[in-house]
Design a protein around this motif. Structure first.
Motif, PDB file in Angstrom:
ATOM      1  N   LEU A 236       1.191  -0.842   0.402  1.00 34.43           N
ATOM      2  CA  LEU A 236      -0.136   0.078  -0.139  1.00 34.43           C
ATOM      3  C   LEU A 236       0.733   0.844  -0.341  1.00 34.43           C
ATOM      4  CD1 LEU A 236      -2.675  -0.754   2.736  1.00 34.43           C
ATOM      5  CD2 LEU A 236      -2.900  -1.180  -0.504  1.00 34.43           C
ATOM      6  N   ASP A 237       1.960   1.106  -0.455  1.00 29.90           N
ATOM      7  CA  ASP A 237       2.969   2.263  -0.304  1.00 29.90           C
ATOM      8  C   ASP A 237       2.809   3.416   1.014  1.00 29.90           C
ATOM      9  OD1 ASP A 237       5.554   3.482  -1.039  1.00 29.90           O
ATOM     10  OD2 ASP A 237       4.210   5.066  -2.309  1.00 29.90           O
ATOM     11  N   THR A 238       2.618   2.723   2.138  1.00 28.97           N
ATOM     12  CA  THR A 238       2.274   2.733   4.057  1.00 28.97           C
ATOM     13  C   THR A 238       3.384   2.801   4.446  1.00 28.97           C
ATOM     14  OG1 THR A 238       1.084   4.036   4.979  1.00 28.97           O
ATOM     15  CG2 THR A 238       0.876   1.851   4.371  1.00 28.97           C
ATOM     16  N   THR A 239       3.171   2.573   5.990  1.00 28.71           N
ATOM     17  CA  THR A 239       4.572   1.710   6.763  1.00 28.71           C
ATOM     18  C   THR A 239       3.377   1.282   8.208  1.00 28.71           C
ATOM     19  OG1 THR A 239       3.831   3.893   8.293  1.00 28.71           O
ATOM     20  CG2 THR A 239       6.315   4.426   7.085  1.00 28.71           C
ATOM     21  N   VAL A 240       4.028   0.571   8.378  1.00 26.17           N
ATOM     22  CA  VAL A 240       3.956  -0.137   9.584  1.00 26.17           C
ATOM     23  C   VAL A 240       3.075   0.589  10.497  1.00 26.17           C
ATOM     24  CG1 VAL A 240       3.623  -2.075  11.520  1.00 26.17           C
ATOM     25  CG2 VAL A 240       4.862  -2.339   9.408  1.00 26.17           C
ATOM     26  N   ASP A 241       3.971   1.504  11.289  1.00 25.51           N
ATOM     27  CA  ASP A 241       2.632   3.330  11.691  1.00 25.51           C
ATOM     28  C   ASP A 241       1.568   3.397  11.133  1.00 25.51           C
ATOM     29  OD1 ASP A 241       4.784   2.070  13.736  1.00 25.51           O
ATOM     30  OD2 ASP A 241       6.811   3.679  13.352  1.00 25.51           O
ATOM     31  N   GLU A 242       1.924   4.253   9.849  1.00 24.11           N
ATOM     32  CA  GLU A 242       0.855   4.035   9.303  1.00 24.11           C
ATOM     33  C   GLU A 242      -0.713   3.332   9.859  1.00 24.11           C
ATOM     34  OE1 GLU A 242       1.666   8.011   6.462  1.00 24.11           O
ATOM     35  OE2 GLU A 242       1.833   5.510   6.365  1.00 24.11           O
ATOM     36  N   LEU A 243      -0.678   2.082   9.851  1.00 23.51           N
ATOM     37  CA  LEU A 243      -1.239   1.023   9.360  1.00 23.51           C
ATOM     38  C   LEU A 243      -1.823   0.507  11.308  1.00 23.51           C
ATOM     39  CD1 LEU A 243      -0.118  -1.969   7.500  1.00 23.51           C
ATOM     40  CD2 LEU A 243      -1.657   0.058   6.700  1.00 23.51           C
ATOM     41  N   LEU A 244      -0.655   1.118  12.065  1.00 23.83           N
ATOM     42  CA  LEU A 244      -1.629   0.691  12.914  1.00 23.83           C
ATOM     43  C   LEU A 244      -2.164   1.357  13.973  1.00 23.83           C
ATOM     44  CD1 LEU A 244       1.864  -0.898  14.905  1.00 23.83           C
ATOM     45  CD2 LEU A 244      -0.280  -2.139  14.357  1.00 23.83           C
ATOM     46  N   GLU A 245      -1.976   3.034  13.148  1.00 28.65           N
ATOM     47  CA  GLU A 245      -2.593   4.222  13.224  1.00 28.65           C
ATOM     48  C   GLU A 245      -4.367   3.845  12.956  1.00 28.65           C
ATOM     49  OE1 GLU A 245      -0.918   7.612  12.128  1.00 28.65           O
ATOM     50  OE2 GLU A 245       1.179   7.588  13.693  1.00 28.65           O
ATOM     51  N   LYS A 246      -4.295   2.933  11.847  1.00 29.56           N
ATOM     52  CA  LYS A 246      -5.989   2.859  11.103  1.00 29.56           C
ATOM     53  C   LYS A 246      -6.426   2.252  12.004  1.00 29.56           C
ATOM     54  CE  LYS A 246      -7.376   4.768   8.127  1.00 29.56           C
ATOM     55  NZ  LYS A 246      -8.065   6.166   8.321  1.00 29.56           N
ATOM     56  N   ILE A 247      -5.527   0.686  12.380  1.00 31.71           N
ATOM     57  CA  ILE A 247      -5.954   0.404  13.416  1.00 31.71           C
ATOM     58  C   ILE A 247      -7.105   0.635  14.467  1.00 31.71           C
ATOM     59  CG2 ILE A 247      -5.597  -2.178  14.869  1.00 31.71           C
ATOM     60  CD1 ILE A 247      -3.813  -3.111  12.161  1.00 31.71           C
ATOM     61  N   GLU A 248      -6.408   1.265  15.211  1.00 26.52           N
ATOM     62  CA  GLU A 248      -6.849   1.830  16.566  1.00 26.52           C
ATOM     63  C   GLU A 248      -7.644   2.432  15.883  1.00 26.52           C
ATOM     64  OE1 GLU A 248      -6.200   1.366  19.326  1.00 26.52           O
ATOM     65  OE2 GLU A 248      -4.782   0.109  18.273  1.00 26.52           O
ATOM     66  N   GLU A 249      -7.960   3.829  14.529  1.00 24.44           N
ATOM     67  CA  GLU A 249      -9.303   4.314  14.473  1.00 24.44           C
ATOM     68  C   GLU A 249     -10.378   3.820  13.546  1.00 24.44           C
ATOM     69  OE1 GLU A 249      -8.371   7.056  11.033  1.00 24.44           O
ATOM     70  OE2 GLU A 249      -6.468   7.466  11.969  1.00 24.44           O
ATOM     71  N   PHE A 250     -10.059   2.283  13.230  1.00 19.51           N
ATOM     72  CA  PHE A 250     -11.162   1.931  13.059  1.00 19.51           C
ATOM     73  C   PHE A 250     -11.925   1.233  14.388  1.00 19.51           C
ATOM     74  CE2 PHE A 250      -8.362   0.450   8.846  1.00 19.51           C
ATOM     75  CZ  PHE A 250      -9.514   1.800   8.222  1.00 19.51           C
ATOM     76  N   LYS A 251     -10.663   0.708  15.097  1.00 18.34           N
ATOM     77  CA  LYS A 251     -11.251   0.515  16.365  1.00 18.34           C
ATOM     78  C   LYS A 251     -12.243   1.346  17.699  1.00 18.34           C
ATOM     79  CE  LYS A 251      -8.253  -2.988  18.046  1.00 18.34           C
ATOM     80  NZ  LYS A 251      -6.093  -3.183  19.065  1.00 18.34           N
TER      81      LYS A 251
END
Length: 65
Positions: A42-57
């Motif tokens: 997705l041309d992003t970072t793991v940290d950004e994915l983790l942030e999105k997971i928290e938002e979705f939660k």
């Protein structure tokens, strides 16, 4: 059932990793990436994915309960 990353073959992906794959790639996906490979795909970072997971939660997404 153990699910492995389709890119690097990392073993036994957890439900959070499977959830973010489904959320970002489509609920019907049957092959999954580990966090590192998903970030690369997705041309992003793991940290950004983790942030999105928290938002979705916080939004109450059932993929992350």
């Amino acid at each position: 059932m153990k699910i492995n990353c389709i890119s690097c073959n990392e073993n036994d992906l957890d439900k959070i990793v499977i959830g973010i794959n489904k959320k970002l790639l489509g609920k019907d996906v049957e092959s999954f990436y580990c966090m590192e490979c998903l970030a690369g795909y997705l041309d992003t970072t793991v940290d950004e994915l983790l942030e999105k997971i928290e938002e979705f939660k916080e939004e109450g997404c059932t993929l992350f309960l």
